[in-house]
Design a protein around this motif. Structure first.
Motif, mmCIF file in Angstrom:
data_model
loop_
_atom_site.group_PDB
_atom_site.id
_atom_site.type_symbol
_atom_site.label_atom_id
_atom_site.label_comp_id
_atom_site.label_asym_id
_atom_site.label_seq_id
_atom_site.Cartn_x
_atom_site.Cartn_y
_atom_site.Cartn_z
ATOM 1 N N HIS A 97 -4.581 -0.230 0.280
ATOM 2 C CA HIS A 97 -3.089 -0.168 0.059
ATOM 3 C C HIS A 97 -2.548 -1.430 0.994
ATOM 4 O O HIS A 97 -2.599 -1.447 2.264
ATOM 5 N N GLN A 98 -1.764 -2.158 -0.099
ATOM 6 C CA GLN A 98 -1.018 -3.262 0.616
ATOM 7 C C GLN A 98 0.549 -2.489 0.993
ATOM 8 O O GLN A 98 1.131 -2.065 0.102
ATOM 9 N N HIS A 99 0.805 -2.884 2.204
ATOM 10 C CA HIS A 99 2.293 -2.443 2.563
ATOM 11 C C HIS A 99 2.809 -3.827 2.880
ATOM 12 O O HIS A 99 2.465 -4.430 3.588
ATOM 13 N N LYS A 100 3.960 -4.245 2.101
ATOM 14 C CA LYS A 100 4.501 -5.666 2.391
ATOM 15 C C LYS A 100 5.977 -5.286 2.352
ATOM 16 O O LYS A 100 6.694 -4.723 1.595
ATOM 17 N N ILE A 101 6.712 -6.120 3.208
ATOM 18 C CA ILE A 101 8.182 -6.120 3.309
ATOM 19 C C ILE A 101 8.671 -7.688 2.934
ATOM 20 O O ILE A 101 8.052 -8.582 3.382
ATOM 21 N N GLU A 102 9.956 -7.685 2.465
ATOM 22 C CA GLU A 102 10.458 -9.021 2.344
ATOM 23 C C GLU A 102 11.880 -8.823 2.309
ATOM 24 O O GLU A 102 12.384 -7.997 1.878
ATOM 25 N N PRO A 103 12.707 -9.941 2.651
ATOM 26 C CA PRO A 103 14.161 -9.793 2.679
ATOM 27 C C PRO A 103 14.755 -9.897 1.305
ATOM 28 O O PRO A 103 14.071 -10.160 0.332
ATOM 29 N N PHE A 104 15.652 -9.017 1.063
ATOM 30 C CA PHE A 104 16.182 -8.844 -0.026
ATOM 31 C C PHE A 104 17.648 -8.491 0.058
ATOM 32 O O PHE A 104 18.020 -7.539 0.594
ATOM 33 N N GLU A 105 18.644 -9.149 -0.624
ATOM 34 C CA GLU A 105 19.862 -8.890 -0.438
ATOM 35 C C GLU A 105 20.627 -8.799 0.881
ATOM 36 O O GLU A 105 20.435 -9.378 1.834
ATOM 37 N N ASN A 106 20.959 -7.612 1.201
ATOM 38 C CA ASN A 106 21.430 -7.203 2.373
ATOM 39 C C ASN A 106 20.314 -6.256 2.923
ATOM 40 O O ASN A 106 20.835 -5.308 3.846
ATOM 41 N N GLY A 107 19.120 -6.483 2.638
ATOM 42 C CA GLY A 107 18.326 -5.604 3.539
ATOM 43 C C GLY A 107 16.774 -6.119 3.292
ATOM 44 O O GLY A 107 16.502 -7.297 3.419
ATOM 45 N N VAL A 108 16.140 -5.008 3.135
ATOM 46 C CA VAL A 108 14.371 -5.222 2.786
ATOM 47 C C VAL A 108 14.002 -4.619 1.692
ATOM 48 O O VAL A 108 14.433 -3.671 0.997
ATOM 49 N N LEU A 109 13.101 -5.342 1.006
ATOM 50 C CA LEU A 109 12.306 -4.611 -0.166
ATOM 51 C C LEU A 109 11.068 -4.521 0.302
ATOM 52 O O LEU A 109 10.261 -5.422 0.757
ATOM 53 N N MET A 110 10.849 -3.387 0.110
ATOM 54 C CA MET A 110 9.354 -2.861 0.777
ATOM 55 C C MET A 110 8.636 -2.422 -0.440
ATOM 56 O O MET A 110 9.177 -1.741 -1.448
ATOM 57 N N THR A 111 7.223 -3.068 -0.558
ATOM 58 C CA THR A 111 6.428 -2.745 -1.771
ATOM 59 C C THR A 111 5.095 -2.216 -1.374
ATOM 60 O O THR A 111 4.706 -2.920 -0.392
ATOM 61 N N ASP A 112 4.532 -1.213 -1.861
ATOM 62 C CA ASP A 112 3.404 -0.688 -1.750
ATOM 63 C C ASP A 112 2.585 -0.856 -3.007
ATOM 64 O O ASP A 112 3.011 -0.708 -4.009
ATOM 65 N N ILE A 113 1.517 -1.384 -2.858
ATOM 66 C CA ILE A 113 0.457 -1.580 -3.948
ATOM 67 C C ILE A 113 -0.894 -0.903 -3.416
ATOM 68 O O ILE A 113 -1.560 -1.280 -2.591
ATOM 69 N N VAL A 114 -1.096 0.007 -4.242
ATOM 70 C CA VAL A 114 -2.568 0.978 -3.989
ATOM 71 C C VAL A 114 -3.485 0.622 -5.196
ATOM 72 O O VAL A 114 -3.122 0.978 -6.303
ATOM 73 N N THR A 115 -4.475 -0.053 -5.061
ATOM 74 C CA THR A 115 -5.638 -0.013 -5.738
ATOM 75 C C THR A 115 -6.686 0.951 -5.517
ATOM 76 O O THR A 115 -7.103 1.056 -4.351
ATOM 77 N N TYR A 116 -6.995 1.819 -6.488
ATOM 78 C CA TYR A 116 -8.137 2.767 -6.049
ATOM 79 C C TYR A 116 -9.051 3.080 -7.201
ATOM 80 O O TYR A 116 -8.739 2.619 -8.547
ATOM 81 N N LYS A 117 -10.094 3.572 -6.705
ATOM 82 C CA LYS A 117 -10.899 4.073 -7.909
ATOM 83 C C LYS A 117 -11.338 5.549 -7.588
ATOM 84 O O LYS A 117 -11.920 5.728 -6.382
ATOM 85 N N PRO A 118 -11.234 6.614 -8.302
ATOM 86 C CA PRO A 118 -11.545 7.926 -7.968
ATOM 87 C C PRO A 118 -13.105 7.931 -8.088
ATOM 88 O O PRO A 118 -13.997 7.322 -8.741
ATOM 89 N N PRO A 119 -13.627 8.973 -7.496
ATOM 90 C CA PRO A 119 -15.115 9.295 -7.414
ATOM 91 C C PRO A 119 -15.536 10.057 -8.590
ATOM 92 O O PRO A 119 -14.485 10.173 -9.747
ATOM 93 N N PHE A 120 -16.890 10.309 -9.033
ATOM 94 C CA PHE A 120 -17.284 11.137 -10.284
ATOM 95 C C PHE A 120 -17.091 10.145 -11.519
ATOM 96 O O PHE A 120 -17.075 10.946 -12.625
ATOM 97 N N GLY A 121 -17.080 8.760 -11.578
ATOM 98 C CA GLY A 121 -17.180 8.384 -12.835
ATOM 99 C C GLY A 121 -15.960 8.691 -13.797
ATOM 100 O O GLY A 121 -14.899 8.627 -13.562
ATOM 101 N N TRP A 122 -16.570 9.076 -15.143
ATOM 102 C CA TRP A 122 -15.656 9.357 -16.210
ATOM 103 C C TRP A 122 -14.809 10.751 -15.807
ATOM 104 O O TRP A 122 -13.474 10.771 -16.168
#
Length: 153
Positions: A97-122
């Motif tokens: 899980h990536q949590h990123k913030i960056e300046p954006f217009e008059n505030g902040v842009l917060m971006t979350d990117i979750v890369t995941y793999k569930p258990p149990f295959g198919w």
């Protein structure tokens, strides 16, 4: 093997410092998690700020009230910009899980990117299409609304 990715972006009416102080504190995790999940940080004596190598233990009930142990490690931190948490013990085969913030217009842009793999295959892939991806969207909708109330009111 199937991997999935969930992305959430939110514009926040605050300074980078204000947002960073909030998101980088493990003590605020419960505030941005839906109450029905019974989220509880079980690691005692945590630092006020996340740092690389920090281990955080939780109890959480994402489905049907079943309590799960979840252990994450903060693997990367660039102060005031981003941090990454990775599951070490928990319900997923992979959770990054990536949590990123960056300046954006008059505030902040917060971006979350979750890369995941569930258990149990198919079966995990089927559960993702039926339940998991929707549950993640629901959790991040709650998070967005909570952060809006805290910063955008």
């Amino acid at each position: 093997m199937s991997y999935f990715q969930f992305k959430s972006e939110q514009k926040i009416n605050a300074t980078m410092q204000e947002v960073w102080q909030f998101i980088s504190s493990p003590n605020n995790l419960k505030k941005i998690t839906p109450p029905y999940m019974g989220f509880e940080v079980v690691t005692k004596g945590l630092s006020e700020k996340m740092y690389p190598g920090m281990i955080i233990g939780y109890k959480v009930s994402p489905l049907a009230g079943i309590k799960l142990n979840w252990l994450t490690e903060i693997t990367h931190v660039q102060e005031g910009v981003y941090f990454v948490d990775e599951q070490r013990v928990g319900p997923y085969s992979i959770w990054h899980h990536q949590h990123k913030i960056e300046p954006f217009e008059n505030g902040v842009l917060m971006t979350d990117i979750v890369t995941y793999k569930p258990p149990f295959g198919w079966l995990g892939n089927l559960l993702n299409s039926l339940v998991i991806k929707n549950k993640l969207a629901e959790i991040f909708t709650f998070r967005t609304k909570t952060i809006d109330k805290l910063f955008n009111s």
